[in-house]
Every structure is written in structure tokens, then in C-alpha cells.
Scaffold this active site. Structure first.
Site, PDB file in Angstrom:
ATOM      1  N   SER A 257     -14.171  -8.677   1.117  1.00 37.30           N
ATOM      2  CA  SER A 257     -12.817  -8.829   1.635  1.00 37.30           C
ATOM      3  C   SER A 257     -12.326 -10.257   1.404  1.00 37.30           C
ATOM      4  O   SER A 257     -12.173 -10.670   0.264  1.00 37.30           O
ATOM      5  CB  SER A 257     -12.769  -8.425   3.115  1.00 37.30           C
TER       6      SER A 257
ATOM      7  N   LYS B 167     -10.925   1.011   4.359  1.00 42.40           N
ATOM      8  CA  LYS B 167     -10.853  -0.218   5.164  1.00 42.40           C
ATOM      9  C   LYS B 167     -11.240   0.121   6.595  1.00 42.40           C
ATOM     10  O   LYS B 167     -10.402   0.282   7.480  1.00 42.40           O
ATOM     11  CB  LYS B 167      -9.453  -0.838   5.108  1.00 42.40           C
TER      12      LYS B 167
END
Length: 595
Positions: free
Chosen positions: A392, A199
């Protein structure tokens, strides 16, 4: 005295907006009047017509119908607007032209770089390739080519550029910007909370270069996207992927003669030579004029109307995900939910295609949209169609759909969540001389105030919220995609991005296919056969509405400029455009751009 100054500044701002807006409004209303006056004039597609595709401006998913006949980019270059062309309209027009007996070919006149991303280009590329199966021609000409404009041009039967033109063919690169050094200079301290090894959306705020994990996933992604490019160009140009790679490695960045020598174009000549080729293809004499028809005109040409009461709705969800209403460059949860709710309640809508083109955004807004997808899915088939990005938050809102389609060069995945808070205490204290004090009724009443240092207990609370959000994300993917357990999802999650082709292998998407394939699948699931018509939602913003919005921003900007801290606040606003605000986010790694 300051009150009088502020009143005068406000008055001056209104006057300025009026002076700027008056000529614009005059042109707008004149254009509308002209459009209304000429609305009875039908566009007739003459025999031996060539469809001229000029893909300047920005390509968006679904462009509004523009009743005005002038180009805002040329007429009002200072307005801040960009001419928009809809991907849906481009692909639909090419498919229609394939079966139109009056259209004999397509002429591509391309800008040096097309303002869109690779999955959108793939849809146009494939539509042009399919068009050629009709036996009709595709010719292309440009003075300059980058890889993305060349990708479309490579489909042409004849591909020309001038001897003195320029063509770039040297591979793909991604060069993210890191803000850590800037933050150090202005004493702005980001506080990062995240889950997921990959991430990396927040890396630019606390690192000065890519982490090893981020570098690895970026190299893999660029390799996958280049592979799609190389394979498609190799087929179009009747060569091999090995030769395409060798050409890129040889660093072709030269004029038309070098491009011809490298086998990338057919000849280095001028546009009039291309016109002669088109005349020959049409069987015309050398001096006979060619009937070209622009995309904008072709969209106005009447076509066979489908009167079926059955509808397949396409809900376009494009841009960063935010709460509230949609605006240029963002999808608002309120706007998208309203569209989804409308098609859910419409008995004539038998199936829905959810067209997602987003790199993510607000975790809260993403969850609100996903809940509406869950309700819709319970009543009628819902198929997700991924555009350039569905990463995402963009993946989160797609995961619950019955079926997911993506292009091989779609960027998707990035299943993860992060939080960002900015400590501005030193920025204001040391750089602007501003200090703050506090009085609280309870210990944590001032929670989240960026002008004070955050206690560890509050940091722990945010980190736990991020971890809970990640667990929710895993659960949504688990339910939507039918994985065995959350650990199976976690193995391919961790915030990692995937190309569409790789996402298919790990079951994040069902099949490779474009929007048209998704529409067909939705119709099949609803057992409609060919008995349906399309409905597109939500309504796209028109150029007129966009310009009026720009006018309001201009007047507001002038009023703000009278503030004594204007320059400092302007700097902060510019920084804010490049970084997320405080809150929890489902956002892919930085603004991924291939050059």
C-alpha cells in the site's frame, strides 16, 4: 479545590518521573563512562574464533550503535524497551565473517521465536547458506523451535536440541482479529470509505469474518510464503518439498526425540554435546575452551576502511507511514524527506538505495515522500529494496524508483486507499452520559466531528476523495512501472496483496534480491564498480533515547490517571492502537501475521 488537586497530581507526576528516572540515568551515565573509558580497547578476533549469533530481542532494519555494554532487556526489564538487532548488521557480519581467516564457523543459539518477519529471515538464511560455501561450519542449538527460528537453524551442518525440548512444525496460519462485535457493544460506529475489491484493511471494523476475496488472497499469500520456506528448508536439510509438506501435515509438535524421528534435527542431545562437536570441528581436545565472539563484539572489531569519496546511500524507511518525525515503529514523512533531501544535495552520493519495510499508512505522508523520490530520481539513480513489507503506502513510495528489488516472501502490492471516520455519538451518550450540542456559522462547519451524525453529502465528498486518491495511486504506479495504461494497473491493484515472487511476474517489482543485491545494482547504475562506500540514513534511535522517551510517557500516564474519566479514555486509547484514526490511508489488509 480541583485546581489544587491537579497541581498536586502534576507535581507528584514529576516527582515520580524523577524517582524512576534517577537510577536509570545513573546506570546510563555509568555505562557511558565505562564505554568511554574502555573505548581504547580494540576487539581482537583471535585465530580459531567462532562467531556466536544470538538473535534475541527485535530485529529491525538498521540498529543504532550502542556505546553501552549492558543489555537493557536484562538490566531494565520494566523500562518498556526491547533490545534491537539490525538486519543490516547481522547480514554484513555474516558476509564479513565468511572472508575472515580468524573466524572458523558460526554458532546459532536461537530463541523459540525470532522477533521479525519472513523476508528478513530470508536475508539471514541466505547469508548463512552463502557463508557455508567458504568451507566453514554453521552449527545450531535451541531448547525450543518455532517455524521461524527453525528456518534459520535448518542451514546448520549440525542441528541439535535437547530430548525434552519442543519443536513446532505444522504449517502457517493467519488469524486476523475482527472488532465489529466490540464496536456493537460499546456503540462505536465506523464509517468506511474504500476503493478496491481486495482492500480489506477495513474489514475488521464492519465484518465478523473474512470476505471471500480477502480469504482467497490470504490463502494465496500464505501458500506463496510457505513455498519459499519449504523449498529453502528442503535444500538445507537435503530432502524434498514433498517430504517437508508431509511432515507439516503430520502435525509435528513435539520433543527432541520426535523431531529427530521426523528428520528435522540431527540429534536430540544437550548443549555440551554441541560444544564437543564444535571442538572437534576446530581440532581441539575435549576439554579445551572455545573462543566465542558475540555479534555485538564483532561489530566493534576493526576492519579494512574504504576511503573512497564516492558514496552509495541507504535510506531506511521502516514502520507505519505518518506525518511529522519518525518514532519507534513508524517512519515520519518529515524525517524521511530530510534524509532523501540530504543525499540528493550531497555531491559525493552517486546512487541511493531506498530500503522500504512498511505496510503503509497515511496517504498524505506517503505522497510527500514519493514526491521527494521523484526529485531525487531526476538527479541520481534510486533503487528500491523491499523488506518484509512494502505494501500500500509502502509500495506507493517505492513505485517511482528506477528499479525495485524484493525477496520472494516480501508482502507487497495492496494498491488501494480507504478512509475511516468513527461516529462516537452513541458511545458517549449511552455509555458515558456525555452529550454535545453545536452552533455553526455555515452548513458544513462541523464536518468530520465524530460526535454528530454525518450528512449524506459529506459522506459522498469523502468517498469521492478516496476515489481520487485511488486514481492518483494508479497514476503513480503507471508512471513509475511503465504500464500501458491505468486500466492495466487497476487489474492487478484493487487493494490486492502479492508475494514478492508473484509481484515479479506482474511487473510490480523488477528482480528478486536482497539489500546487498540492490546496493550492487545502484553502484552499477552509477558506474562506480567497487569504488564506493556506504552511508546509512536517517540516524537510528539509540536505547538511551528510547528509555528517556519511556520515562516521559510514564510520568504523563501517572498524571492522566488522576482524570475522573481515565479508565474510559484508556479503553478508547487501547482500541485506537489497533485501528487507524480518522483520515485517508494507504494500508495493507490488517496486521498480517503468520503463526
Amino acid at each position: 479545590m480541583n485546581f489544587i488537586k491537579n497541581v498536586f497530581a502534576s507535581f507528584l507526576g514529576v516527582v515520580l518521573a524523577f524517582l524512576i528516572g534517577l537510577p536509570i540515568l545513573f546506570l546510563i551515565f555509568a555505562g557511558i563512562a565505562a564505554a568511554i573509558g574502555g573505548s581504547g580497547d580494540k576487539v581482537v578476533v583471535k585465530p580459531n574464533t567462532v562467531l556466536k549469533l544470538e538473535l534475541g530481542g527485535q530485529i529491525v532494519e538498521n540498529a543504532p550503535e550502542d556505546p553501552l555494554e549492558f543489555n537493557f532487556d536484562e538490566l531494565l526489564p520494566f523500562s518498556g524497551t526491547t533490545q534491537k538487532t539490525g538486519l543490516f548488521q547481522v547480514v554484513s557480519s555474516i558476509r564479513r565473517a565468511k572472508d575472515d581467516e580468524n573466524i572458523k564457523g558460526i554458532y546459532l543459539t536461537l530463541p523459540p521465536a525470532i522477533m521479525t518477519n519472513w523476508a528478513s529471515l530470508k536475508s539471514i538464511h541466505d547469508a548463512l547458506t552463502d557463508f557455508k560455501t567458504s568451507g566453514k561450519f554453521v552449527y545450531a542449538y535451541a531448547e525450543m523451535f518455532s517455524e521461524n527460528s527453525y528456518y534459520l537453524a535448518s542451514t546448520a551442518d549440525k542441528l541439535y536440541m535437547p530430548p525434552t525440548g519442543m519443536l513446532e512444525f505444522n504449517g502457517f496460519a493467519s488469524t486476523p482479529m475482527f472488532y465489529t462485535g466490540l464496536f456493537e457493544k460499546i456503540d462505536l460506529k465506523p464509517q468506511i470509505f474504500r476503493v478496491g475489491t481486495f482492500k480489506s484493511a477495513v474489514e475488521p471494523y464492519f465484518l465478523k469474518e473474512m470476505s471471500p476475496e480477502n480469504r482467497m488472497q490470504t490463502e494465496k499469500l500464505i501458500g506463496d510464503l510457505w513455498q519459499v520456506f519449504a523449498e529453502d528448508v528442503a535444500i538445507s536439510r537435503s530432502t524434498t518439498v514433498e517430504k517437508i509438506n508431509a511432515t507439516a501435515e503430520a502435525f509435528v509438535f513435539g520433543d527432541g526425540l520426535q523431531a529427530k524421528k521426523a528428520g528435522l534435527i540431527d540429534d536430540a542431545v544437550y548443549e555440551e554435546d554441541m560444544m564437543n562437536e564444535i571442538r572437534t570441528a576446530l581440532g581441539f581436545e575435549k576439554d579445551k575452551s572455545v573462543s566465542f565472539l558475540s555479534l555485538k563484539k564483532y561489530l566493534k572489531a576493526p576492519e579494512k576502511t574504504d576511503y573512497s569519496s564516492n558514496k552509495v546511500a541507504i535510506v531506511f524507511a521502516e514502520g507505519d507511514i505518518v506525518s511529522g518525525k519518525s518514532s519507534d515503529g513508524s517512519m515520519g514523512s518529515e524525517t524521511i524527506v530530510e534524509a532523501l533531501r540530504k543525499v540528493r544535495k550531497d555531491k559525493n552520493v552517486k546512487a541511493v538505495v531506498f530500503r522500504v519495510n512498511s505496510r503503509g499508512g497515511s496517504a498524505l505522508a506517503s505522497d510527500v515522500i514519493a514526491e521527494e523520490i521523484r526529485l531525487l530520481k531526476a538527479e541520481k539513480p534510486v533503487v528500491a529494496s523491499m523488506g518484509d513489507y512494502a505494501a500500500s503506502g509502502g509500495y506507493y513510495i517505492s513505485a517511482l524508483c528506477d528499479k525495485i528489488y524484493a525477496q520472494p516472501n516480501t508482502v507487497t502490492g495492496s494498491i488501494g486507499i480507504f478512509g475511516v471516520l468513527f461516529n462516537t455519538k452513541d458511545l458517549f451518550n449511552k455509555n458515558l452520559g456525555l452529550t454535545f450540542d453545536e452552533v455553526e456559522s455555515h452548513t458544513h462547519a462541523n464536518f468530520g466531528n465524530p460526535n454528530f451524525n454525518m450528512p449524506d453529502v459529506e459522506k459522498q465528498y469523502i468517498q469521492k476523495s478516496v476515489e481520487r486518491g485511488y486514481g492518483t495511486f494508479l497514476n503513480v504506479v503507471l508512471k513509475g512501472r511503465g504500464f500501458a495504461d491505468s486500466l492495466s494497473v487497476d487489474k492487478i491493484a484493487q487493494g490486492r496483496v502479492w508475494s514478492g515472487s508473484e509481484a515479479e511476474k506482474i511487473k510490480l517489482v523488477d528482480e528478486i534480491g536482497d539489500l546487498n543485491r540492490a546496493v550492487s545494482a545502484a553502484a552499477e547504475m552509477a558506474t562506480l564498480g567497487n569504488d564506493y562506500r556506504l552511508e546509512r540514513l536517517p540516524k537510528a534511535v539509540s536505547p538511551v533515547e528510547e528509555i528517556l522517551g519511556e520515562m516521559m510517557e510514564t510520568s504523563t500516564e501517572y498524571i492522566d490517571s488522576r482524570n475522573p474519566l481515565y479508565e474510559e479514555m484508556k479503553t478508547l486509547r487501547e482500541i485506537k492502537k489497533s485501528i487507524p484514526g480518522s483520515g485517508l490511508y494507504m494500508l495493507m489488509p490488517y496486521q498480517f501475521e503468520i503463526k
